[in-house]
Design an enzyme around this catalytic site. Structure first.
Site, PDB file in Angstrom:
ATOM      1  N   GLY A  12       0.798  -1.161  -0.081  1.00 24.12           N
ATOM      2  CA  GLY A  12      -0.051  -0.095  -0.150  1.00 24.12           C
ATOM      3  C   GLY A  12       1.042   1.337  -0.028  1.00 24.12           C
ATOM      4  O   GLY A  12       0.462   2.408   0.552  1.00 24.12           O
ATOM      5  N   GLY A  15      -0.418   4.968  -1.099  1.00 26.66           N
ATOM      6  CA  GLY A  15      -1.559   5.511  -0.733  1.00 26.66           C
ATOM      7  C   GLY A  15      -1.042   6.734   0.315  1.00 26.66           C
ATOM      8  O   GLY A  15       0.149   7.360   0.236  1.00 26.66           O
ATOM      9  N   GLN A  16      -2.059   7.407   0.914  1.00 26.89           N
ATOM     10  CA  GLN A  16      -1.574   8.500   1.568  1.00 26.89           C
ATOM     11  C   GLN A  16      -0.688   8.614   2.568  1.00 26.89           C
ATOM     12  O   GLN A  16       0.478   9.249   2.571  1.00 26.89           O
ATOM     13  CB  GLN A  16      -2.985   9.274   2.356  1.00 26.89           C
ATOM     14  CG  GLN A  16      -2.714  10.478   3.071  1.00 26.89           C
ATOM     15  CD  GLN A  16      -3.689  10.971   4.004  1.00 26.89           C
ATOM     16  OE1 GLN A  16      -4.393  10.066   4.630  1.00 26.89           O
ATOM     17  NE2 GLN A  16      -3.853  12.081   4.296  1.00 26.89           N
ATOM     18  N   LEU A  17      -0.532   7.509   3.666  1.00 28.00           N
ATOM     19  CA  LEU A  17       0.351   7.257   4.547  1.00 28.00           C
ATOM     20  C   LEU A  17       1.572   6.612   3.802  1.00 28.00           C
ATOM     21  O   LEU A  17       2.676   6.881   3.905  1.00 28.00           O
ATOM     22  CB  LEU A  17      -0.145   6.315   5.770  1.00 28.00           C
ATOM     23  CG  LEU A  17       0.873   5.929   6.627  1.00 28.00           C
ATOM     24  CD1 LEU A  17       1.542   7.036   7.451  1.00 28.00           C
ATOM     25  CD2 LEU A  17       0.076   4.858   7.597  1.00 28.00           C
ATOM     26  N   ASP A  38       2.204  -1.860  -4.556  1.00 30.50           N
ATOM     27  CA  ASP A  38       0.791  -1.692  -4.519  1.00 30.50           C
ATOM     28  C   ASP A  38       0.185  -2.204  -5.790  1.00 30.50           C
ATOM     29  O   ASP A  38       0.948  -2.733  -6.526  1.00 30.50           O
ATOM     30  CB  ASP A  38       0.626  -0.037  -4.462  1.00 30.50           C
ATOM     31  CG  ASP A  38      -0.689   0.474  -3.878  1.00 30.50           C
ATOM     32  OD1 ASP A  38      -0.519   1.525  -2.963  1.00 30.50           O
ATOM     33  OD2 ASP A  38      -1.561   0.109  -3.881  1.00 30.50           O
ATOM     34  N   TYR A 147     -15.140  -0.976   8.234  1.00 29.41           N
ATOM     35  CA  TYR A 147     -13.665  -0.537   8.217  1.00 29.41           C
ATOM     36  C   TYR A 147     -13.367  -0.824   9.748  1.00 29.41           C
ATOM     37  O   TYR A 147     -12.518  -1.420  10.073  1.00 29.41           O
ATOM     38  CB  TYR A 147     -13.462   0.690   7.847  1.00 29.41           C
ATOM     39  CG  TYR A 147     -12.067   1.425   8.195  1.00 29.41           C
ATOM     40  CD1 TYR A 147     -12.090   2.545   9.073  1.00 29.41           C
ATOM     41  CD2 TYR A 147     -10.951   0.956   7.460  1.00 29.41           C
ATOM     42  CE1 TYR A 147     -10.842   3.037   9.298  1.00 29.41           C
ATOM     43  CE2 TYR A 147      -9.965   1.555   7.650  1.00 29.41           C
ATOM     44  CZ  TYR A 147      -9.571   2.557   8.731  1.00 29.41           C
ATOM     45  OH  TYR A 147      -8.597   3.280   8.914  1.00 29.41           O
ATOM     46  N   LYS A 151     -10.948  -3.418  11.702  1.00 33.21           N
ATOM     47  CA  LYS A 151      -9.664  -2.966  12.244  1.00 33.21           C
ATOM     48  C   LYS A 151      -9.656  -3.619  13.813  1.00 33.21           C
ATOM     49  O   LYS A 151      -8.765  -3.814  14.537  1.00 33.21           O
ATOM     50  CB  LYS A 151      -9.914  -1.434  12.426  1.00 33.21           C
ATOM     51  CG  LYS A 151      -9.311  -0.860  10.944  1.00 33.21           C
ATOM     52  CD  LYS A 151      -7.746  -1.371  10.664  1.00 33.21           C
ATOM     53  CE  LYS A 151      -7.600  -0.796   9.303  1.00 33.21           C
ATOM     54  NZ  LYS A 151      -6.101  -0.972   8.783  1.00 33.21           N
TER      55      LYS A 151
HETATM   56  C1  VAH Z   1     -11.024   7.180   7.847  1.00 37.32           C
HETATM   57  N1  VAH Z   1      -8.845   8.309   7.610  1.00 37.32           N
HETATM   58  O1  VAH Z   1     -11.170   8.104   7.569  1.00 37.32           O
HETATM   59  C2  VAH Z   1      -9.518   7.268   7.785  1.00 37.32           C
HETATM   60  C3  VAH Z   1      -9.378   7.164   9.338  1.00 37.32           C
HETATM   61  C4  VAH Z   1      -9.842   7.837  11.866  1.00 37.32           C
HETATM   62  C5  VAH Z   1     -10.263   7.725  10.396  1.00 37.32           C
HETATM   63  O2  VAH Z   1      -9.237   5.674  10.021  1.00 37.32           O
HETATM   64  O3  VAH Z   1     -11.562   6.231   7.401  1.00 37.32           O
END
Ligand code: VAH
Length: 324
Positions: A12, A15-17, A38, A147, A151
């Protein structure tokens, strides 16, 4: 660091990070030793020209195995995920990528004797039942996005692989991340990046969250420092093996607007909350990250006004360079 630099895989990496973390790792370990991977190639020259790139879909265990045999990775940073807002549009795929991808990396790390794995979690693991102010490290976690659920489950599996197999996998619950080098993708906190771009373009910003929606946020340099401080800390200092709470600041759209207006007084914003408002409302407003402070000395450097000054300065510079 050993006298022969570790080889590192970043999954990845575009990506942004990932795009910024890969460059930070290459500064430390040497460009050739940090393999960016990626499903799409790097767009920015600095990432493209500073070290190797491999096309990797984290669901493809064959390619992962071939790369691990070729490079003999000592560390893996697995950053690929479907974020909160996008995940709600395609829940089953989000669950599959976020969970199966993690299992593939954890199992690969065991098979290939990878010494250290990094996997990002998020404040999205918290939900409507979680105390929203100064959210503790250990507390009620009832995420209501795919998501966040992925996590939360992923954190449990990371702790399981550490306890059952001794795998040194480490994790941080990132707040919303803000940077000027790469755009975010599909998150609920993305407004806090887009707002700066609109401000320097002299355009009115249409905000998808209401003006008083406070969320935990962090400037990218702090996120990079926290990630590298965690990964470079001695294993015996890492007491939290699900994922560390991490904090720098919290602000609302009206507060970031006020910060921008100190530099661009006529910046304008309109509020049009959408489906992401419900997600944001289920997350904490402030985070207690005392465990990270105690275990590996975490301390952020940027507050809102320092971030705004740096973001606007660098975005204006990038815009001027692109104009020539
Ligand atoms: C999101 N940027 O918005 C991520 C992050 C705390 C937010 O996990 O899904």
């Amino acid at each position: 660091m050993a006298n022969t630099p570790d080889t590192i895989l970043v999954i990845g990496a575009c990506g942004q990070l990932g795009s910024e973390l890969t460059l930070a790792l290459r500064d430390i370990y040497g460009g050739a030793n940090v393999v960016a991977s990626d499903v799409t190639p790097p767009r920015h020259a600095d990432l493209r020209d500073s070290g190797p790139f491999e096309h990797v879909d984290v669901l493809d265990t064959k390619v992962l195995g071939e790369l691990a045999s070729k490079y003999k990775f000592k560390q893996i940073y697995h950053l690929a995920a479907v974020l909160s807002a996008t995940g709600e549009k395609n829940p089953k795929f989000a669950w599959r990528l976020n969970m199966e991808g993690l299992f593939n990396v954890l199992d690969l790390a065991l098979e290939q004797q990878v010494e250290r794995v990094y996997w990002p979690s998020s404040i999205a693991v918290f939900g409507p039942g979680t105390p929203r102010h100064n959210t503790p490290q250990q507390t009620i976690m009832d995420p209501n996005t795919v998501y966040g659920i992925s996590k939360q489950a992923g954190e449990r599996w990371c702790e399981y692989y550490f306890q059952k197999h001794g795998l040194d996998v480490r994790s941080l619950r990132y707040p919303g991340l803000i940077g000027y080098k790469a755009l975010p993708g599909g998150g609920t906190t993305d407004y806090a990046v887009d707002i700066y771009h609109k401000a320097i373009e002299g355009k009115t910003f249409e905000c998808f969250l209401s003006e008083d929606t406070h969320l935990p946020m962090m400037y990218m340099p702090d996120a990079l420092k926290a990630t590298l401080d965690l990964m470079h800390a001695p294993a015996e200092n890492i007491k939290v093996r699900d994922s560390y709470n991490l904090s720098a600041m919290s602000f609302s759209p009206e507060e970031i607007t006020a910060s921008i207006r100190k530099h661009i007084p006529d910046f304008d914003i309109v509020y049009k909350p959408d489906a992401r408002q419900k997600i944001a409302a289920s997350w904490p407003q402030t985070i207690d990250d005392s465990a990270a402070q105690q275990d590996w000395g975490w301390k952020p450097a940027y507050d809102l006004d320092a971030m705004t000054a740096d973001m606007l300065h660098n975005l204006k510079k990038l815009k001027a360079e692109q104009a020539v």
